[in-house]
Structures are given as C-alpha cells and as structure tokens.
Design a protein around this motif. Sequence first.
Motif, short mmCIF file in Angstrom:
data_model
loop_
_atom_site.label_atom_id
_atom_site.label_comp_id
_atom_site.label_asym_id
_atom_site.label_seq_id
_atom_site.Cartn_x
_atom_site.Cartn_y
_atom_site.Cartn_z
N VAL A 17 0.84 -1.20 0.00
CA VAL A 17 0.00 0.00 0.00
C VAL A 17 0.87 1.25 0.00
CG1 VAL A 17 -1.70 1.28 1.33
CG2 VAL A 17 -1.89 -1.17 1.13
N GLN A 18 1.99 1.16 0.71
CA GLN A 18 2.86 2.34 0.80
C GLN A 18 3.35 2.73 -0.59
OE1 GLN A 18 6.44 1.80 3.00
NE2 GLN A 18 6.96 3.95 2.93
N ASN A 19 3.70 1.71 -1.41
CA ASN A 19 4.16 2.02 -2.77
C ASN A 19 3.10 2.75 -3.57
OD1 ASN A 19 6.64 1.05 -2.48
ND2 ASN A 19 6.36 -0.81 -3.68
N THR A 20 1.87 2.24 -3.45
CA THR A 20 0.78 2.86 -4.23
C THR A 20 0.59 4.30 -3.81
OG1 THR A 20 -0.27 0.69 -4.08
CG2 THR A 20 -1.58 2.50 -4.97
N ILE A 21 0.53 4.48 -2.47
CA ILE A 21 0.26 5.84 -1.99
C ILE A 21 1.39 6.78 -2.38
CG2 ILE A 21 -0.03 7.24 0.07
CD1 ILE A 21 -1.56 5.04 1.31
N MET A 22 2.64 6.31 -2.23
CA MET A 22 3.76 7.20 -2.56
C MET A 22 3.76 7.54 -4.04
SD MET A 22 5.03 8.07 0.09
CE MET A 22 6.24 9.12 -0.64
N ARG A 23 3.39 6.56 -4.87
CA ARG A 23 3.38 6.85 -6.31
C ARG A 23 2.34 7.90 -6.65
NH1 ARG A 23 2.53 1.93 -8.38
NH2 ARG A 23 0.31 2.37 -8.51
N ASP A 24 1.15 7.73 -6.06
CA ASP A 24 0.10 8.72 -6.34
C ASP A 24 0.47 10.08 -5.79
OD1 ASP A 24 -2.77 6.49 -6.09
OD2 ASP A 24 -1.55 7.13 -7.79
N LEU A 25 1.07 10.09 -4.58
CA LEU A 25 1.44 11.38 -4.00
C LEU A 25 2.50 12.06 -4.85
CD1 LEU A 25 1.54 10.87 -0.15
CD2 LEU A 25 0.06 12.34 -1.46
N LYS A 26 3.42 11.26 -5.38
CA LYS A 26 4.46 11.88 -6.22
C LYS A 26 3.84 12.46 -7.48
CE LYS A 26 8.49 9.25 -5.00
NZ LYS A 26 8.90 7.91 -5.29
N ALA A 27 2.86 11.75 -8.05
CA ALA A 27 2.22 12.28 -9.26
C ALA A 27 1.50 13.57 -8.96
CB ALA A 27 1.24 11.24 -9.82
N VAL A 28 0.81 13.61 -7.81
CA VAL A 28 0.09 14.83 -7.43
C VAL A 28 1.10 15.96 -7.21
CG1 VAL A 28 -1.26 15.88 -5.60
CG2 VAL A 28 -1.92 13.68 -6.49
N GLY A 29 2.21 15.63 -6.52
CA GLY A 29 3.21 16.65 -6.25
C GLY A 29 3.82 17.20 -7.53
N LYS A 30 4.07 16.29 -8.50
CA LYS A 30 4.65 16.73 -9.76
C LYS A 30 3.71 17.71 -10.45
CE LYS A 30 5.68 14.25 -13.66
NZ LYS A 30 6.27 13.25 -14.52
N LYS A 31 2.42 17.42 -10.40
CA LYS A 31 1.48 18.33 -11.05
C LYS A 31 1.41 19.66 -10.31
CE LYS A 31 -1.48 14.93 -13.19
NZ LYS A 31 -1.14 13.77 -12.40
N PHE A 32 1.53 19.63 -8.97
CA PHE A 32 1.57 20.88 -8.24
C PHE A 32 2.71 21.75 -8.75
CE2 PHE A 32 -1.90 20.06 -5.94
CZ PHE A 32 -1.83 19.62 -4.63
N MET A 33 3.88 21.12 -8.97
CA MET A 33 5.02 21.89 -9.48
C MET A 33 4.71 22.47 -10.84
SD MET A 33 7.44 22.21 -7.49
CE MET A 33 6.67 22.08 -5.90
N HIS A 34 4.02 21.71 -11.68
CA HIS A 34 3.69 22.23 -13.00
C HIS A 34 2.76 23.42 -12.92
CE1 HIS A 34 5.40 19.70 -16.16
NE2 HIS A 34 5.47 18.79 -15.22
N VAL A 35 1.87 23.42 -11.91
CA VAL A 35 0.96 24.55 -11.77
C VAL A 35 1.71 25.76 -11.25
CG1 VAL A 35 -1.00 25.45 -10.49
CG2 VAL A 35 -1.09 23.17 -11.44
N LEU A 36 2.66 25.53 -10.30
CA LEU A 36 3.37 26.66 -9.72
C LEU A 36 4.31 27.30 -10.72
CD1 LEU A 36 4.11 25.44 -6.12
CD2 LEU A 36 2.49 27.15 -6.87
N TYR A 37 4.86 26.52 -11.62
CA TYR A 37 5.71 27.10 -12.66
C TYR A 37 5.11 26.75 -14.01
CZ TYR A 37 8.78 27.18 -8.67
OH TYR A 37 9.30 27.40 -7.43
N PRO A 38 4.06 27.49 -14.41
CA PRO A 38 3.34 27.07 -15.62
C PRO A 38 4.13 27.29 -16.90
CG PRO A 38 2.40 29.09 -14.75
CD PRO A 38 3.49 28.70 -13.83
N ARG A 39 4.32 26.19 -17.62
CA ARG A 39 4.87 26.27 -18.97
C ARG A 39 3.89 25.52 -19.84
NH1 ARG A 39 8.89 24.23 -15.82
NH2 ARG A 39 8.12 22.17 -16.32
N LYS A 40 4.02 25.70 -21.12
CA LYS A 40 3.13 24.92 -21.99
C LYS A 40 3.60 23.48 -21.98
CE LYS A 40 1.46 28.36 -25.21
NZ LYS A 40 0.21 28.58 -24.55
N SER A 41 2.95 22.65 -21.21
CA SER A 41 3.35 21.25 -21.22
C SER A 41 2.10 20.40 -21.18
CB SER A 41 4.24 20.94 -20.03
OG SER A 41 3.43 20.65 -18.91
N ASN A 42 2.26 19.15 -21.48
CA ASN A 42 1.10 18.28 -21.58
C ASN A 42 0.89 17.41 -20.37
OD1 ASN A 42 -0.14 18.92 -23.88
ND2 ASN A 42 1.03 17.55 -25.18
#
Lengths: 195, 310
Positions: A17-42
């Motif tokens: 379960v820890q792996n699953t949660i960490m993976r999802d949290l990392k994905a969410v965190g990565k998207k937060f970074m994309h929002v904080l530094y918006p560039r045209k990305s997909n």
Amino acid sequence: MRSHIREFDSSTLNESVQNTIMRDLKAVGKKFMHVLYPRKSNTLLRDWDLWGPLILCVTLALMLQRSSVDSEKDGGPQFAEVFVIVWFGAVTITLNSKLLGGNISFFQSLCVLGYCILPLTVAMLVCRLVLLAEQGPINFMVRLFVVIVMFTWSIVASTAFLADSQPPNRKALAIYPVFLFYFVISWMILTFTPQ
Amino acid sequence: MAAADELAFHEFEEASNLLAETPDAVTTSGSGQLTPQGHVAVAVDSGGSYGAEEEVEESDKTALLQEKQQPGFWTFGYYQSFFDVDTCQVLDRIKGSLLPRPGHNFVRHRLRNRPDLYGPFWICATLAFVLAVTGNLTLVLAQRRDPSIHYSPQFHKVTVAGVTIYCYVWLVPLALWGFLRWRKRVRERVGPYTFLETVCVYGYSLFVFIPTVVLWLIPVPWLQWLFGALALALSAASLVFTLWPVVREDTRLVAAVLLSTVVLLHALLATGCKFYFFQPLPLEPLAPPPQATSLPLNLLPPPTPRSQVT
C-alpha cells in the motif's frame, strides 16, 4: 481515478500500500510543481487525476469554515457551498468549452481547473496567517495584494494549459468563464473574516 | 473518452464495416474529444452507407442555416448548435443590445435568426455574481461610516441573485413566446420569434445592467437612481424595438398591454435588485428594506441618522 497509460494494470495489485500511496502522491506533487511554474506542457492533460483537485477543494472548504456562532443565514459560505461552487463551476466551464467546440476531454479539463486552484489555496493560507495579526487597513491591503497576485497566477496557469484546446476565434469565449470562476473563489477568500 | 463508451457496440461494427468498404475514407473525430489515430466516430442518428453519413454531416451544416433538419435533442451536437458563435459575434451582439435603434430589429439584424445560448447564460451568471459582490461591498462601505453595523459576507445572496435572474430570463420569455404564438392567427405578415430568439433578446438586454450595478457603488442616491433609470431605458428600449414589428399588426389594446407589461416586468426586476442588494446607508441590520429618502431625525443628533426599528 487515473488515466489508462499502464499496460499491465494487474501488476500494481501486488505491491504494498505504501508504494501505491507514494506513487500517487508523487504524481500529485509533480502536477503541483507544473501549476506553480506554468509552462506549456502536456503533463496535466496526459496523466490527469482528480486526487489533487479533491485535496485542494477540501482544504479550501475547511479553511473557509467559520465558527457556527453566527446565524446560519447571514454568514460566509459553508463547507457544502464551497464544494458545490468549485465542482459545479468546474463542470459548467468544462461543458461550456466542449460546447464551443474545444477538443479536450471532460476529466482533463476538470483536472486542470482543479489543480489551478492551488495558488488560491496558498492565498487562503497566507490570509489566515495575516488575520492572526491585528485588523486594520494595512491588514486588508496585504490580503488584497496576495489574493490579486494568486488570482492572476491561477488564470495564467489555467490559460497555459487550456487555451490550446480551443478553436482560435473562440479562445476568449472559453477563457472568460474561467476568469469568473477564479474571481468568485478569490472573492470568497478575501471576504473571509474569522469570528 | 466518455463518448466512445456511449456508442453502442453494433455501431462500432458498422463503423469497421464502413472502413473496410472504403479504405481511403477520411475518419472524423467526435466532437470535443482528444482522439487517437484511427478513431471513427459514428453520429448516433446517422445510418446507411458512408456516403449518406457524409451527406448528413454536410446537410447538418447547411441545416443550421436553413432549419430543415436538426440532430435529435438527445445528441450532443444539438446543444453544440446553440454555442456556435465566435468571440467577435458575441461582442457584436452585446454592442447591438447596448445601442438600440428604432429601425433595427435585434433578432433580424444582430442574431440573423441564429440565436445562441452562450450570451444569455454567461451574462446572467456575471450579473448574479456582480450583484452579490457589489451588494456586499456597499455593506463594507456602510460599515466604515457606521461601525455599529455588523458586516457579514452574506453569501446566501448569491443564490438569491442567481435564481431570480435565471428564472426571469427563462420564464418571462416563455410566457411571452406562448402569448405571441397564441395571437399568431391575428397576424399575417410577420411570424413570431422562436423561443430561443426571445431568450437571446432578453439575455443580451440584461447586459447593460452589469456596468450599472458596478456604478451603484457610488453612494450618492440621486446618481444611483439616474444610472438605474438610464439602464432601464436602454434595456427596455432594446426589448420594445425588437417586439414592435411583431405586435404592430395586432389590435392596439393588445399591443399596448403587451409592451407595457414587458417594460413593467423589467422595471420590477431592476428596482427589486436595487432594494434587495443595495440597502442605502446607514442601515439597521435587521430592518425591512427601507425608503431611499432619509427618515425623520427625532432622536439624538448624530452625524448619521438612524432608521426606526419597526
């Protein structure tokens, strides 16, 4: 609530379960970074997920809660009202952009709109901290400045992701509701008074 | 991806059969989807060969101009036809509603019989939020003058504003349209407007209230009434000039009654909003909507008069 990009879905059933949660949290965190530094990305569009928007919406609604000493009728928005405004607003904007002929899918648009609430959630945190100090016009000016900056940041971030999916002669028609949506949320943040 | 799931299985078979028959066929993407390569979307109400489908799509485009054949109301394309406007067209329609001219019929000249739902919907949403926000701002200004007034965000007013305005823009045109259709037999030359055209006219005529409501922040009562009257005049003129060609042929009595009812309802909406959202300063928090003029100063002589609590 994840998009289907993995070929072997069953392989994630056996991990801890820890792996699953960490993976999802990392994905969410990565998207937060994309929002904080918006560039045209997909990235936000390709691997959409709705965990981030849910976390942000719940945080915002919890912070906008007042103590229930005031009469129900005259007070600020309740938890349910904030929730309804954010999700109904996002759904309405998505429907609007699809009806205007945009080629973005329903959940991708919800994902982008939800993630771009992040600057306004940060503004809410800052406002709550500032309100711990003494009230007064300087207090209000500081909060106004912070909210305006974060509002502009939200609009810029969501435009960077959403604008390309619209036909060129309708971009303004699709962006205006986004502007109205974040304006209403900023207004709720600015008028928050903790009594 | 959601629309792909909605397509029934037999339609995919049909689509793959069509592709097999015509290997050079161009595949079209479904409306509003990021489609991967090779995705064929079959419109729900098309049938037969690929040639017929192409004709249906072609005729769908021309049908919007000729109003002969429309997709069914259960398809997404039906609702897309009401949002088929560009930015410049919407701005043009807004300008047309702001400057009504006696000879120019809004429906014929600006809409050109192609009503849209984008304008009315978002103008009403904007007006509802602007009303609530500026109403709240006047309370802030009132509190600065009179610190005993209790400030609260008054969030429920957003709901009230939204419901009122949307009901007005849907129910009043419905009644008007029904009435005009009922009187159709009296008129020979000019046909009535469709329901959507009426909704469109009403929606765009409300645009002038948005800057008016913002200007109502200025706390000078006679200026507020002036702006209100000006906005009401422009808005009602736009409605009357649009309706005049249609009621002109009716009996005088019916025409007069109809036009005055339309103007009266519009005035009612404007004054109702003014009183509910912009209570004049200063104000006792729980009093019923007070008069615009100041009340007798038979209490102590403070710098601002207080209203009597009933």
